[in-house]
Motif scaffolding. Structure first.
Motif, PDB file in Angstrom:
ATOM      1  N   ALA A   8       7.571 -59.983 -31.286  1.00 10.90           N
ATOM      2  CA  ALA A   8       6.999 -59.972 -32.633  1.00 10.90           C
ATOM      3  C   ALA A   8       8.090 -60.004 -33.692  1.00 10.90           C
ATOM      4  N   ALA A   9       9.163 -59.247 -33.480  1.00 10.99           N
ATOM      5  CA  ALA A   9      10.267 -59.214 -34.436  1.00 10.99           C
ATOM      6  C   ALA A   9      10.962 -60.565 -34.526  1.00 10.99           C
ATOM      7  N   ALA A 186      -2.586 -69.988 -27.605  1.00 14.48           N
ATOM      8  CA  ALA A 186      -3.900 -69.348 -27.449  1.00 14.48           C
ATOM      9  C   ALA A 186      -4.773 -70.129 -26.480  1.00 14.48           C
ATOM     10  N   PHE A 187      -4.711 -71.459 -26.533  1.00 16.61           N
ATOM     11  CA  PHE A 187      -5.485 -72.278 -25.595  1.00 16.61           C
ATOM     12  C   PHE A 187      -4.981 -72.103 -24.166  1.00 16.61           C
ATOM     13  N   LEU A 203      -8.839 -56.193 -30.661  1.00 17.46           N
ATOM     14  CA  LEU A 203      -7.553 -56.361 -31.334  1.00 17.46           C
ATOM     15  C   LEU A 203      -7.262 -57.822 -31.660  1.00 17.46           C
ATOM     16  N   PHE A 204      -7.543 -58.720 -30.723  1.00 26.73           N
ATOM     17  CA  PHE A 204      -7.226 -60.133 -30.957  1.00 26.73           C
ATOM     18  C   PHE A 204      -7.999 -60.660 -32.158  1.00 26.73           C
ATOM     19  N   GLY A 237       2.963 -62.711 -35.847  1.00 25.79           N
ATOM     20  CA  GLY A 237       3.948 -62.198 -34.906  1.00 25.79           C
ATOM     21  C   GLY A 237       3.310 -61.393 -33.789  1.00 25.79           C
ATOM     22  N   LEU A 238       2.324 -60.568 -34.139  1.00 21.15           N
ATOM     23  CA  LEU A 238       1.650 -59.746 -33.133  1.00 21.15           C
ATOM     24  C   LEU A 238       0.806 -60.597 -32.183  1.00 21.15           C
ATOM     25  N   LEU A 239       0.180 -61.647 -32.698  1.00 17.44           N
ATOM     26  CA  LEU A 239      -0.622 -62.532 -31.852  1.00 17.44           C
ATOM     27  C   LEU A 239       0.247 -63.250 -30.826  1.00 17.44           C
ATOM     28  N   VAL A 240       1.376 -63.778 -31.271  1.00 17.55           N
ATOM     29  CA  VAL A 240       2.285 -64.453 -30.341  1.00 17.55           C
ATOM     30  C   VAL A 240       2.803 -63.461 -29.304  1.00 17.55           C
TER      31      VAL A 240
END
Length: 385
Positions: A8-9, A186-187, A203-204, A237-240
């Motif tokens: 994320a960072a 995501a796919f 969360l997502f 960032g959190l999603l990745v």
């Protein structure tokens, strides 16, 4: 996990708009921090895995984040929060259940009191110190900016009248390269998303709502900047980080290098002189005395900054102090027109590669103001009586 935090960072540090905004003088990055605190507090309070006291503490963290957002950028922080949170709550609990969840799970009343206790005193003091601040900041910046096309009331920037919906294009550009990576990732990680939702309820979808909330807000706004996507970038960032797995290290590292390499190329290009064309810094480096300077036509923010606020914008030469040496700045044709109409004795200074020209002018006599006389151009750099 430690790996997710690192991913994320890295995504944030190598995301175009975040990397650039982190080194710029702007309040959007402070708003982004405030919204991150608010979203974190909200989600953990909603999740409710601790005691009532701990959950309320997370709720207060969310309201403190909103208070910081009010101080950083104004009521837009609350609007972004509502756009992100309420639709997500409706997805989780239904429309009626969303209101019940807000009332039952969150310290709404005491949280709002805490938020106002932190933010309101500053607004009161700002209005007392500069009467009219509330009208300018709340009505102008938070209403007219959205509904008045090409609004020119911004005292500290310039209006950017864009096509409606352009904020989504800005997001693709500003959040690159990760705005391109996320849909593909995501796919490819559909199964992992299901697993994450089982481990961290909702969360997502919460992060998706957070990510697109500023985009939804500014979809119908014309006066926008790429930086307006910033409050949703931490969610990117959190999603990745949620979707990256151990085997992704190689391609992830390669993508992360894209922005640093492009920035280095851009810095070399700008330092070769291109940056001088976009800024009036060179003009004021050329002015070595304390003579007053005046803009004919538009005065850019760089003109205010590099003149330390001393360069004035005028619409009529009578507004200028012409009793001693002075400077005129503006587009060459516009300034020459003013010089000719007012019979000024001015010489164009040799400032290279500028969108605006600089003219140094001799003192203007009272009779010249009252009775302009014909002028002639002595050469391409000088205009004189």
């Amino acid at each position: 996990t430690g790996q997710s935090a690192l991913v994320a960072a890295v995504v944030l540090a190598t995301c175009g708009i975040f990397s650039i905004a982190a080194g710029a003088v702007m309040t959007d990055i402070a708003l982004t921090l405030a919204m991150t605190i608010a979203m974190l507090g909200f989600y953990l309070c909603w999740k409710g895995e601790g005691s009532k006291r701990i959950n309320n503490a997370w709720g207060y963290v969310g309201f403190i984040g909103l208070a910081c957002g009010l101080l950083a950028k104004g009521p837009v922080a609350i609007v972004i929060m509502v756009i992100a949170v309420f639709p997500w709550l409706a997805l989780q609990h239904g429309l009626i259940g969303a209101f019940k969840a807000l009332w039952q799970r969150f310290p709404i009343v005491s949280g709002l009191v805490l938020m106002m206790a932190i933010a309101l005193p500053w607004y009161i003091m700002a209005e007392m110190a500069t009467p009219g601040f509330i009208d300018y900041f709340i009505v102008g910046e938070h209403f007219k900016r959205f509904v008045v096309s090409g609004w020119e009331g911004d005292l500290y920037g310039s209006a950017h009248d864009e096509a409606r919906g352009m904020i989504w294009v800005f997001w693709i550009q500003a959040a690159a390269p990760w705005s391109i990576v996320l849909p593909i990732l995501a796919f490819a990680r559909r199964q992992k998303i299901k697993e994450q939702n089982q481990t961290n309820s909702g969360l997502f979808s919460f992060l998706i709502c957070w990510l697109i909330s500023p985009l939804l807000l500014f979809t119908m706004a014309g006066n926008i900047l790429p930086a307006y996507v910033l409050p949703g970038i931490p969610a990117l960032g959190l999603l990745v980080a949620m979707l990256v797995v151990e085997k992704d290290k190689k391609w992830f590292s390669s993508v992360a290098l894209v922005l640093p390499v492009l920035l280095m190329i851009a810095m070399v290009y700008l330092n070769l002189g291109k940056a001088n064309e976009k800024s009036d810094r060179i003009i004021f480096n050329h002015i070595e005395d304390d003579a007053p300077s005046y803009y004919i036509g538009k005065r850019p923010f760089s003109g205010q900054f590099y003149s330390l606020g001393q360069a004035k914008k005028i619409t009529d030469i009578s507004e200028a102090d012409t009793s001693d040496k002075f400077y005129l700045i503006g587009k060459k044709a516009e300034v020459e027109s003013v010089i000719a109409q007012n019979a000024l004795s001015c010489v164009r200074e040799p400032v290279e590669k500028q969108k605006r020209a600089l003219f140094s002018c001799k003192p203007m006599s009272p009779t010249a103001v009252a009775e302009p006389v014909a002028v002639k151009i002595l050469d391409e750099n000088a205009i004189s009586l």
